[in-house]
Design a protein around this motif. Structure first.
Motif, PDB file in Angstrom:
ATOM      1  N   MET A 174     -67.745 -29.730  43.302  1.00 59.67           N
ATOM      2  CA  MET A 174     -68.903 -29.279  43.022  1.00 59.67           C
ATOM      3  C   MET A 174     -68.758 -29.341  41.333  1.00 59.67           C
ATOM      4  N   LYS A 175     -70.105 -29.901  40.834  1.00 63.14           N
ATOM      5  CA  LYS A 175     -70.099 -29.960  39.479  1.00 63.14           C
ATOM      6  C   LYS A 175     -70.336 -28.547  38.817  1.00 63.14           C
ATOM      7  N   ASN A 176     -70.033 -28.381  37.499  1.00 62.06           N
ATOM      8  CA  ASN A 176     -70.297 -27.226  36.878  1.00 62.06           C
ATOM      9  C   ASN A 176     -71.573 -27.122  36.393  1.00 62.06           C
ATOM     10  N   LYS A 177     -72.430 -25.944  36.270  1.00 61.93           N
ATOM     11  CA  LYS A 177     -73.802 -26.055  35.814  1.00 61.93           C
ATOM     12  C   LYS A 177     -73.525 -26.245  34.128  1.00 61.93           C
ATOM     13  N   ILE A 178     -74.603 -26.814  33.756  1.00 63.70           N
ATOM     14  CA  ILE A 178     -74.637 -27.218  32.263  1.00 63.70           C
ATOM     15  C   ILE A 178     -75.090 -25.915  31.541  1.00 63.70           C
ATOM     16  N   ASN A 179     -74.127 -25.604  30.587  1.00 67.76           N
ATOM     17  CA  ASN A 179     -74.542 -24.300  29.671  1.00 67.76           C
ATOM     18  C   ASN A 179     -74.946 -24.898  28.387  1.00 67.76           C
ATOM     19  N   TYR A 180     -76.466 -25.028  28.398  1.00 68.38           N
ATOM     20  CA  TYR A 180     -77.207 -25.679  27.195  1.00 68.38           C
ATOM     21  C   TYR A 180     -77.145 -24.725  26.046  1.00 68.38           C
ATOM     22  N   LEU A 181     -77.031 -23.327  26.262  1.00 68.30           N
ATOM     23  CA  LEU A 181     -76.819 -22.534  24.905  1.00 68.30           C
ATOM     24  C   LEU A 181     -75.535 -22.876  24.285  1.00 68.30           C
ATOM     25  N   ALA A 182     -74.427 -23.084  25.234  1.00 71.07           N
ATOM     26  CA  ALA A 182     -73.335 -23.403  24.661  1.00 71.07           C
ATOM     27  C   ALA A 182     -73.319 -24.639  23.789  1.00 71.07           C
ATOM     28  N   ILE A 183     -74.035 -25.652  24.390  1.00 73.85           N
ATOM     29  CA  ILE A 183     -74.408 -26.975  23.804  1.00 73.85           C
ATOM     30  C   ILE A 183     -75.042 -26.687  22.360  1.00 73.85           C
ATOM     31  N   ILE A 184     -75.892 -25.966  22.199  1.00 75.14           N
ATOM     32  CA  ILE A 184     -76.610 -25.416  21.113  1.00 75.14           C
ATOM     33  C   ILE A 184     -75.904 -24.969  19.975  1.00 75.14           C
ATOM     34  N   ILE A 221     -56.271 -38.956  13.113  1.00 73.00           N
ATOM     35  CA  ILE A 221     -56.610 -37.531  13.103  1.00 73.00           C
ATOM     36  C   ILE A 221     -57.989 -37.171  13.244  1.00 73.00           C
ATOM     37  N   TYR A 222     -58.721 -37.862  12.243  1.00 73.57           N
ATOM     38  CA  TYR A 222     -60.054 -37.785  12.122  1.00 73.57           C
ATOM     39  C   TYR A 222     -60.994 -38.060  13.546  1.00 73.57           C
ATOM     40  N   GLY A 223     -60.528 -38.924  14.338  1.00 75.98           N
ATOM     41  CA  GLY A 223     -60.952 -39.454  15.473  1.00 75.98           C
ATOM     42  C   GLY A 223     -60.647 -38.298  16.333  1.00 75.98           C
ATOM     43  N   LEU A 224     -59.480 -37.682  16.462  1.00 75.27           N
ATOM     44  CA  LEU A 224     -59.170 -36.592  17.295  1.00 75.27           C
ATOM     45  C   LEU A 224     -60.165 -35.536  16.949  1.00 75.27           C
ATOM     46  N   LEU A 225     -60.350 -34.900  15.821  1.00 76.21           N
ATOM     47  CA  LEU A 225     -61.125 -33.961  15.520  1.00 76.21           C
ATOM     48  C   LEU A 225     -62.621 -34.076  16.029  1.00 76.21           C
ATOM     49  N   GLU A 226     -63.126 -35.214  15.844  1.00 78.50           N
ATOM     50  CA  GLU A 226     -64.438 -35.559  16.579  1.00 78.50           C
ATOM     51  C   GLU A 226     -64.290 -35.454  17.988  1.00 78.50           C
ATOM     52  N   GLU A 227     -63.272 -35.905  18.604  1.00 77.62           N
ATOM     53  CA  GLU A 227     -63.439 -36.299  20.195  1.00 77.62           C
ATOM     54  C   GLU A 227     -62.923 -34.689  20.670  1.00 77.62           C
ATOM     55  N   ILE A 228     -62.356 -33.817  20.275  1.00 77.92           N
ATOM     56  CA  ILE A 228     -62.200 -32.792  20.700  1.00 77.92           C
ATOM     57  C   ILE A 228     -63.646 -32.161  21.087  1.00 77.92           C
ATOM     58  N   GLY A 229     -64.533 -32.526  20.228  1.00 74.16           N
ATOM     59  CA  GLY A 229     -65.971 -31.792  20.463  1.00 74.16           C
ATOM     60  C   GLY A 229     -66.705 -32.859  21.448  1.00 74.16           C
ATOM     61  N   TRP A 230     -66.682 -34.178  20.795  1.00 71.25           N
ATOM     62  CA  TRP A 230     -67.811 -35.098  21.718  1.00 71.25           C
ATOM     63  C   TRP A 230     -67.529 -35.252  23.286  1.00 71.25           C
ATOM     64  N   ARG A 231     -66.056 -35.588  23.364  1.00 80.20           N
ATOM     65  CA  ARG A 231     -65.714 -35.789  24.602  1.00 80.20           C
ATOM     66  C   ARG A 231     -64.937 -34.608  25.373  1.00 80.20           C
ATOM     67  N   GLY A 232     -64.322 -34.023  24.529  1.00 82.24           N
ATOM     68  CA  GLY A 232     -63.665 -32.648  24.926  1.00 82.24           C
ATOM     69  C   GLY A 232     -64.599 -31.717  25.405  1.00 82.24           C
ATOM     70  N   PHE A 233     -65.739 -31.651  24.910  1.00 79.49           N
ATOM     71  CA  PHE A 233     -66.724 -30.478  25.346  1.00 79.49           C
ATOM     72  C   PHE A 233     -67.947 -31.136  25.776  1.00 79.49           C
ATOM     73  N   LEU A 234     -68.744 -31.905  24.623  1.00 80.88           N
ATOM     74  CA  LEU A 234     -70.173 -32.262  25.230  1.00 80.88           C
ATOM     75  C   LEU A 234     -70.173 -33.213  26.366  1.00 80.88           C
ATOM     76  N   TYR A 235     -69.513 -34.185  26.451  1.00 82.48           N
ATOM     77  CA  TYR A 235     -69.401 -35.254  27.668  1.00 82.48           C
ATOM     78  C   TYR A 235     -68.971 -34.490  28.858  1.00 82.48           C
ATOM     79  N   GLN A 236     -68.243 -33.530  28.751  1.00 80.45           N
ATOM     80  CA  GLN A 236     -67.832 -32.678  29.748  1.00 80.45           C
ATOM     81  C   GLN A 236     -68.712 -31.838  30.488  1.00 80.45           C
TER      82      GLN A 236
END
Length: 225
Positions: A1-11, A109-124
């Motif tokens: 089962m996929k997790n429900k999107i937390n739009y407030l967390a995204i904002i 390192i710069y790419g890592l800092l970005e990816e923690i957010g873009w793929r580590g959180f938002l994409y997921q």
């Protein structure tokens, strides 16, 4: 089962990411830092701070890690960080007499800092959406985060690159779950702001080696399974 999107967390995540980007790139908050490598790295810290904040505030468990689904950290570090540092620095030494390993490391390192957010959180967080919708949203927010709103052909090209990059890095994310791996692919566009034949060859070698490593690993896992 996929997790429900937390739009407030995204904002909340995006508000923090954008605010940090404005402070570091437009408001001059980093002007007092003398170390140019550190200053460059810190311009990408917003997505990480945003992700860490929502992980804590909304009790969201991160699904990606530095190691990912590799057995240990050795292989991803050697393949995705040490290899480009040695390759790019080695070519620079033989062609220009310089060894820019700190530049390459700071880009990773710069790419890592970005990816923690873009793929580590938002994409997921957007996994419940159709893949193309997910990619388009991530790419659009990623593009706007750069705070460059001029309607130029170069910006439109950059937006297209981010869409393609979001698709490709998403594939790496799903295959490895490793922030080290995705940060390396992210950094491909940042290693050389201006391309020539030598730089194109280096990028081609890196991309080929990484894709072969991913495909080989997938086949091995399939055979074991």
């Amino acid at each position: 089962m996929k997790n429900k999107i937390n739009y407030l967390a995204i904002i909340v995540f995006y508000a923090i990411a954008i605010l940090c980007r404005y402070l570091t790139n437009k408001a001059g908050i980093l002007d007092g830092i003398g170390n140019e490598y550190l200053k460059s790295i810190l311009t990408g810290i917003g997505p990480t701070l945003g992700a860490v904040a929502v992980f804590f505030i909304f009790k969201i468990k991160p699904t990606m890690s530095i190691k990912g689904n590799y057995k240990n950290l050795t292989f991803p570090i050697l393949m995705y960080w040490v290899f480009p540092i040695i390759l790019i620095s080695g070519v620079a030494y033989f062609t220009k007499g310089t060894i820019p390993w700190m530049i390459v490391l700071s880009i990773l390192i710069y790419g890592l800092l970005e990816e923690i957010g873009w793929r580590g959180f938002l994409y997921q967080q957007l996994k419940e959406l159709p893949l193309f919708t997910n990619i388009l949203i991530v790419a659009t927010l990623w593009f706007l985060w750069h705070l460059n709103f001029e309607l130029t052909s170069s910006n439109l090209l950059f937006y297209g690159i981010l869409i393609l990059g979001s698709w490709g890095i998403g594939k790496v994310t799903d295959a490895t779950n490793s922030l080290i791996a995705v940060s390396a692919f992210h950094s491909l566009n940042n290693f050389f702001p201006n391309l020539d034949n030598t730089k194109i060859l280096i990028l081609a070698l890196l991309l080929t080696a990484w894709i072969i490593a991913l495909v080989s690993r997938k086949r091995m896992q399939k055979n074991i399974g």
